[in-house]
Design a protein around this motif. Structure first.
Motif, PDB file in Angstrom:
ATOM      1  N   UNK A  41      31.282  35.383  48.525  1.00 20.36           N
ATOM      2  CA  UNK A  41      32.253  36.374  48.065  1.00 20.36           C
ATOM      3  C   UNK A  41      32.172  36.541  46.553  1.00 20.36           C
ATOM      4  N   UNK A  42      32.464  37.741  46.102  1.00 19.83           N
ATOM      5  CA  UNK A  42      32.423  38.019  44.662  1.00 19.83           C
ATOM      6  C   UNK A  42      33.577  37.309  43.956  1.00 19.83           C
ATOM      7  N   UNK A  43      33.233  36.521  42.954  1.00 20.41           N
ATOM      8  CA  UNK A  43      34.208  35.859  42.088  1.00 20.41           C
ATOM      9  C   UNK A  43      33.773  36.114  40.656  1.00 20.41           C
ATOM     10  N   UNK A  44      34.644  36.740  39.880  1.00 21.43           N
ATOM     11  CA  UNK A  44      34.337  37.057  38.487  1.00 21.43           C
ATOM     12  C   UNK A  44      34.997  36.047  37.557  1.00 21.43           C
ATOM     13  N   UNK A  45      34.387  35.848  36.399  1.00 21.10           N
ATOM     14  CA  UNK A  45      34.987  35.049  35.334  1.00 21.10           C
ATOM     15  C   UNK A  45      35.393  36.008  34.222  1.00 21.10           C
ATOM     16  N   UNK A  59      39.704  45.705  36.376  1.00 24.14           N
ATOM     17  CA  UNK A  59      38.349  46.163  36.723  1.00 24.14           C
ATOM     18  C   UNK A  59      37.714  45.252  37.774  1.00 24.14           C
ATOM     19  N   UNK A  60      37.935  43.947  37.664  1.00 21.65           N
ATOM     20  CA  UNK A  60      37.409  43.018  38.662  1.00 21.65           C
ATOM     21  C   UNK A  60      38.006  43.296  40.032  1.00 21.65           C
ATOM     22  N   UNK A  61      39.309  43.509  40.062  1.00 19.20           N
ATOM     23  CA  UNK A  61      39.987  43.811  41.329  1.00 19.20           C
ATOM     24  C   UNK A  61      39.440  45.109  41.910  1.00 19.20           C
ATOM     25  N   UNK A  62      39.346  46.140  41.078  1.00 21.53           N
ATOM     26  CA  UNK A  62      38.874  47.446  41.545  1.00 21.53           C
ATOM     27  C   UNK A  62      37.414  47.424  41.985  1.00 21.53           C
ATOM     28  N   UNK A  63      36.642  46.485  41.437  1.00 19.93           N
ATOM     29  CA  UNK A  63      35.224  46.370  41.811  1.00 19.93           C
ATOM     30  C   UNK A  63      35.018  45.526  43.065  1.00 19.93           C
ATOM     31  N   UNK A  64      36.110  44.989  43.608  1.00 21.52           N
ATOM     32  CA  UNK A  64      35.991  44.259  44.869  1.00 21.52           C
ATOM     33  C   UNK A  64      35.944  42.753  44.768  1.00 21.52           C
ATOM     34  N   UNK A  65      36.294  42.209  43.615  1.00 20.77           N
ATOM     35  CA  UNK A  65      36.308  40.745  43.491  1.00 20.77           C
ATOM     36  C   UNK A  65      37.328  40.153  44.461  1.00 20.77           C
ATOM     37  N   UNK A  66      36.941  39.096  45.130  1.00 14.91           N
ATOM     38  CA  UNK A  66      37.845  38.359  46.021  1.00 14.91           C
ATOM     39  C   UNK A  66      38.550  37.243  45.274  1.00 14.91           C
ATOM     40  N   UNK A  67      37.966  36.877  44.114  1.00 13.23           N
ATOM     41  CA  UNK A  67      38.545  35.849  43.275  1.00 13.23           C
ATOM     42  C   UNK A  67      38.236  36.131  41.824  1.00 13.23           C
ATOM     43  N   UNK A  68      39.132  35.666  40.955  1.00 13.45           N
ATOM     44  CA  UNK A  68      38.926  35.787  39.516  1.00 13.45           C
ATOM     45  C   UNK A  68      39.249  34.435  38.892  1.00 13.45           C
ATOM     46  N   UNK A  69      38.351  33.958  38.061  1.00 14.50           N
ATOM     47  CA  UNK A  69      38.586  32.754  37.281  1.00 14.50           C
ATOM     48  C   UNK A  69      38.874  33.200  35.854  1.00 14.50           C
ATOM     49  N   UNK A  92      47.548  41.656  45.497  1.00 20.49           N
ATOM     50  CA  UNK A  92      46.565  42.455  46.238  1.00 20.49           C
ATOM     51  C   UNK A  92      45.626  41.580  47.059  1.00 20.49           C
ATOM     52  N   UNK A  93      45.863  40.250  47.061  1.00 18.64           N
ATOM     53  CA  UNK A  93      45.051  39.350  47.870  1.00 18.64           C
ATOM     54  C   UNK A  93      43.897  38.690  47.139  1.00 18.64           C
ATOM     55  N   UNK A  94      43.799  38.882  45.838  1.00 19.82           N
ATOM     56  CA  UNK A  94      42.737  38.258  45.044  1.00 19.82           C
ATOM     57  C   UNK A  94      43.222  36.880  44.598  1.00 19.82           C
ATOM     58  N   UNK A  95      42.386  35.874  44.747  1.00 22.16           N
ATOM     59  CA  UNK A  95      42.740  34.522  44.322  1.00 22.16           C
ATOM     60  C   UNK A  95      42.431  34.395  42.830  1.00 22.16           C
ATOM     61  N   UNK A  96      43.423  33.978  42.053  1.00 13.92           N
ATOM     62  CA  UNK A  96      43.260  33.821  40.611  1.00 13.92           C
ATOM     63  C   UNK A  96      43.352  32.344  40.260  1.00 13.92           C
TER      64      UNK A  96
END
Length: 155
Positions: A41-45, A59-69, A92-96
């Motif tokens: 899954x896509x996870x952005x830093x 932008x990470x959320x809009x690009x489809x990230x499932x997680x953000x660090x 929105x369901x993204x894990x931070x």
């Protein structure tokens, strides 16, 4: 290598020399099975600074990230507008995950930021790069926020 706990060992010339046995789960002790995984899954830093704009989180959320660090300052911190953007991402369901870009120290729950209220995960001793890998693996199997937090305490 952990700047807090020191060198686990050295691998050189085809030989492994172990100095310490890490107390956390690792390698063959892991419950993760990636034998049939073709894509993580896509996870952005997102690196934080004192006046960061929240648009990188959005932008990470809009690009489809499932997680953000969040590679935060100090104890994995970010400014108020970015905390708000990260909280919207969680809704929105993204894990931070709050991690830290400083060399030593840990990010513990509910220190300076109310992780329980906002739904954030604290990275414990994992830096942003290691947090990204662990979160990518954790997202392979649907887990609750508390289960993901426990993974960050276990690894």
């Amino acid at each position: 290598m952990s700047p807090i706990r020191g060198v686990v060992g050295v691998s050189a010339y085809g030989k492994n020399d172990w100095y310490n046995n890490p107390p956390w789960k690792h390698t063959s002790q892991s419950e993760f099975d990636i034998s049939n995984v073709t894509k993580l899954p896509r996870v952005d830093i997102v690196f934080a600074d004192e006046d960061m704009e929240p648009d990188l989180i959005s932008a990470s959320v809009n690009a489809g990230a499932k997680g953000i660090v969040i590679a935060g300052v100090g104890n994995g911190n970010m400014n108020k507008v970015s905390v708000d953007a990260a909280a919207r991402a969680v809704k929105k369901g993204v894990v931070v995950v709050r991690s830290s870009r400083v060399a030593t120290g840990m990010v513990d729950r509910n220190v300076e930021v109310n992780d329980d209220e906002l739904g954030f995960i604290a990275s414990d001793e994992l830096n942003p790069q290691k947090s990204r890998i662990l979160l990518s693996l954790a997202l392979l199997t649907p887990e609750s926020s508390s289960q993901i937090q426990q993974l960050f305490r276990t690894y």
